[in-house]
Design a protein around this motif. Structure first.
Motif, PDB file in Angstrom:
ATOM      1  N   UNK A  34     -27.996 -11.001  -3.651  1.00  0.00           N
ATOM      2  CA  UNK A  34     -26.679 -11.098  -4.297  1.00  0.00           C
ATOM      3  C   UNK A  34     -26.486  -9.940  -5.276  1.00  0.00           C
ATOM      4  N   UNK A  35     -27.550  -9.631  -6.010  1.00  0.00           N
ATOM      5  CA  UNK A  35     -27.474  -8.532  -6.979  1.00  0.00           C
ATOM      6  C   UNK A  35     -27.197  -7.214  -6.256  1.00  0.00           C
ATOM      7  N   UNK A  36     -27.836  -7.036  -5.109  1.00  0.00           N
ATOM      8  CA  UNK A  36     -27.598  -5.814  -4.316  1.00  0.00           C
ATOM      9  C   UNK A  36     -26.133  -5.753  -3.890  1.00  0.00           C
ATOM     10  N   UNK A  37     -25.629  -6.894  -3.496  1.00  0.00           N
ATOM     11  CA  UNK A  37     -24.225  -6.977  -3.075  1.00  0.00           C
ATOM     12  C   UNK A  37     -23.299  -6.501  -4.196  1.00  0.00           C
ATOM     13  N   UNK A  38     -23.562  -6.950  -5.430  1.00  0.00           N
ATOM     14  CA  UNK A  38     -22.714  -6.534  -6.556  1.00  0.00           C
ATOM     15  C   UNK A  38     -22.857  -5.038  -6.845  1.00  0.00           C
ATOM     16  N   UNK A  39     -24.080  -4.559  -6.801  1.00  0.00           N
ATOM     17  CA  UNK A  39     -24.286  -3.133  -7.090  1.00  0.00           C
ATOM     18  C   UNK A  39     -23.611  -2.269  -6.025  1.00  0.00           C
ATOM     19  N   UNK A  40     -23.686  -2.739  -4.780  1.00  0.00           N
ATOM     20  CA  UNK A  40     -23.087  -1.957  -3.688  1.00  0.00           C
ATOM     21  C   UNK A  40     -21.582  -1.823  -3.867  1.00  0.00           C
ATOM     22  N   UNK A  41     -20.981  -2.796  -4.534  1.00  0.00           N
ATOM     23  CA  UNK A  41     -19.525  -2.737  -4.690  1.00  0.00           C
ATOM     24  C   UNK A  41     -19.117  -1.519  -5.529  1.00  0.00           C
ATOM     25  N   UNK A  42     -20.056  -0.947  -6.272  1.00  0.00           N
ATOM     26  CA  UNK A  42     -19.731   0.233  -7.079  1.00  0.00           C
ATOM     27  C   UNK A  42     -19.605   1.471  -6.200  1.00  0.00           C
ATOM     28  N   UNK A  43     -20.434   1.530  -5.159  1.00  0.00           N
ATOM     29  CA  UNK A  43     -20.398   2.742  -4.337  1.00  0.00           C
ATOM     30  C   UNK A  43     -19.808   2.486  -2.948  1.00  0.00           C
TER      31      UNK A  43
END
Ligand SMILES: Nc1nc2c(ncn2[C@@H]2O[C@H](COP(=O)(O)OP(=O)(O)OP(=O)(O)O)[C@@H](O)[C@H]2O)c(=O)[nH]1
Ligand SMILES: [Mg+2]
Length: 423
Positions: free
Chosen positions: A394-403
């Protein structure tokens, strides 16, 4: 113009047989009746070597809006359509030319309020934020792969120190996300422009200060207490920063309904600003209302407060101990002592080598990821490894939303609609 037909339309408009990519060609522009509209420069960027990664043609016509409009009309007749706000940058993103952090940097660059902001955004444009986020993601993936091996083992076969090993990795990541988040929140004003409110009792000289800073008589100044009834917002340049400054209605116990509304707006203005100029009158004895203003200011922990003792040309009656170290001014004559201190603060608010996030969208994404990581410690402790892996994903999902977000359309629509037309 961007897109598959851009080159053909440019040839028709210029009556040329070809345009050499990346060469400025001087050319007449013709309308459909074969009359010349203008002589201009045409530059053809052949895909993929262009801003959008599609064929792009740029016209540099003569000044004024009329010529540009005429050329635009001809372009539209030949089958092009007007771009939506941010569409060029959106296409650049969709075509993989840039990621979202870079697209956002372009948008913010156009609106930048300070030289330091431009420097930070150019780092984002060079991909520094993208690299930061991708590193964080890689570290998370590493922990996940580690966990997945562990899940396959029976409880008793797990290495003894697995908790510590995971904790160490997790801690490193949590710290770096916390750091960038803190930097970004503290220095939010750097990118969006700092907001300063001037507050104090009536008649202390707030509007006089605004006028002096603006170098013209923007607000009415008079010796009648309660002159300013509503907040007044203006922009001024302090050093290399453009800041918003808000003059407010003097704070006192008012009976008049309209004055009361004005005063509640004064408090609101403080709440919405990064910096407060709290002004007191050197020629008056400090009273209960001054003390109440102090009490209110003490609660504003996240604001930078400059205490100002105004009217220092008049004999002192105000208890100086109350505001030790206040900046003493005569607002009618000279505000340079305050401007110097402000400039010092503004330039000090930027530390060159600390990377920061550039939008509330990015801040939101990192905050979400961080929350999930913080919750994860407990899960490792309780050996709930599957849930733990889920959290990290889930954390990866949120971080990916930045790039590069997984679910794109919603984010993209809301983001690119904020762009100015033509970018
Ligand atoms: N002697 C002296 N008078 C000042 C100074 N600054 C402002 N004044 C005078 O103080 C009076 C009030 O000034 P304003 O700027 O209207 O005060 P304010 O804080 O905006 O007042 P409100 O709008 O009523 O809240 C005016 O007569 C100003 O000319 C100063 O530094 N020295
Ligand atoms: Mg005023």
């Amino acid at each position: 113009m961007s897109g598959v037909n851009a080159y053909d339309i440019a040839l028709k408009l210029s009556r040329k047989i070809f345009l050499t990519p990346r060469v400025a060609s001087l050319s007449y522009i013709y309308d459909e009746k074969n009359q010349t509209i203008d002589q201009s420069i045409i530059i053809y960027f052949k895909a993929p070597n262009s801003y959008t990664a599609e064929d792009v043609v740029e016209f540099q016509c003569h000044g004024g809006i009329r010529v540009a409009n005429l050329i635009m009309n001809e372009v539209l007749k030949l089958g092009a359509r007007v771009a939506n706000p941010g569409e060029f940058t959106k296409r650049a993103f969709l075509n993989g030319r840039i990621d979202l952090s870079e697209a956002e940097a372009i948008q913010k660059l156009i609106e930048a309020k300070s030289d330091s902001a431009i420097k930070m955004l150019s780092r984002h444009l060079r991909g520094e934020l993208k690299n930061f986020i991708e590193n964080a993601r890689d570290e998370l993936l590493e922990i996940i792969s580690y966990i997945e091996v562990a899940i396959d083992y029976a409880e008793e076969d797990l290495p003894q120190n697995i908790e510590e090993q995971i904790y160490a990795k997790l801690e490193k990541l949590t710290n770096s996300l916390e750091k960038i988040l803190k930097n970004s929140k503290q220095r939010d004003g750097l990118l969006s422009g700092f907001k300063i409110s001037i507050i104090g009792k009536p008649n202390v000289g707030k509007s006089s200060l605004l006028n002096k800073l603006l170098e013209y008589d923007r607000a009415i100044v008079s010796d009648i207490a309660g002159t300013t009834r509503d907040t007044i917002e203006e922009e001024i340049k302090i050093g290399t920063h453009i800041v918003k400054i808000i003059d407010t209605a003097g704070i006192r116990e008012a009976k008049d309904e309209i004055e009361k509304i004005g005063i509640s707006r004064s408090f609101e203005a403080v709440q919405n600003s990064d910096i407060v100029f709290a002004m007191f009158d050197n020629s008056k004895v400090a009273d209960r209302e001054d003390v109440e203003i102090f009490e209110f200011l003490k609660k504003q922990e996240d604001k930078k407060i400059f205490y100002i003792l105004n009217k220092n040309d008049l004999p002192n009656k105000f208890n100086r101990d109350l505001i030790d170290g206040a900046i003493e001014l005569n607002c009618k004559e000279d505000t340079s002592a305050l401007v110097e201190r402000l400039e010092e603060f503004l330039s000090g608010s930027f530390i060159d080598d600390e990377l920061m996030l550039s939008s509330s969208r990015q801040i939101f994404a990192v905050s979400n990821a961080l929350e999930l990581l913080k919750d994860s410690y407990e899960l490792v402790k309780n050996r709930e490894l599957e849930l733990f892996a889920f959290n990290l994903n889930e954390a990866i999902y949120h971080l990916a939303s930045i790039t590069r977000p997984f679910e794109r359309s919603e984010i993209l629509d809301s983001m690119f609609s904020n762009f100015c037309l033509g970018k």
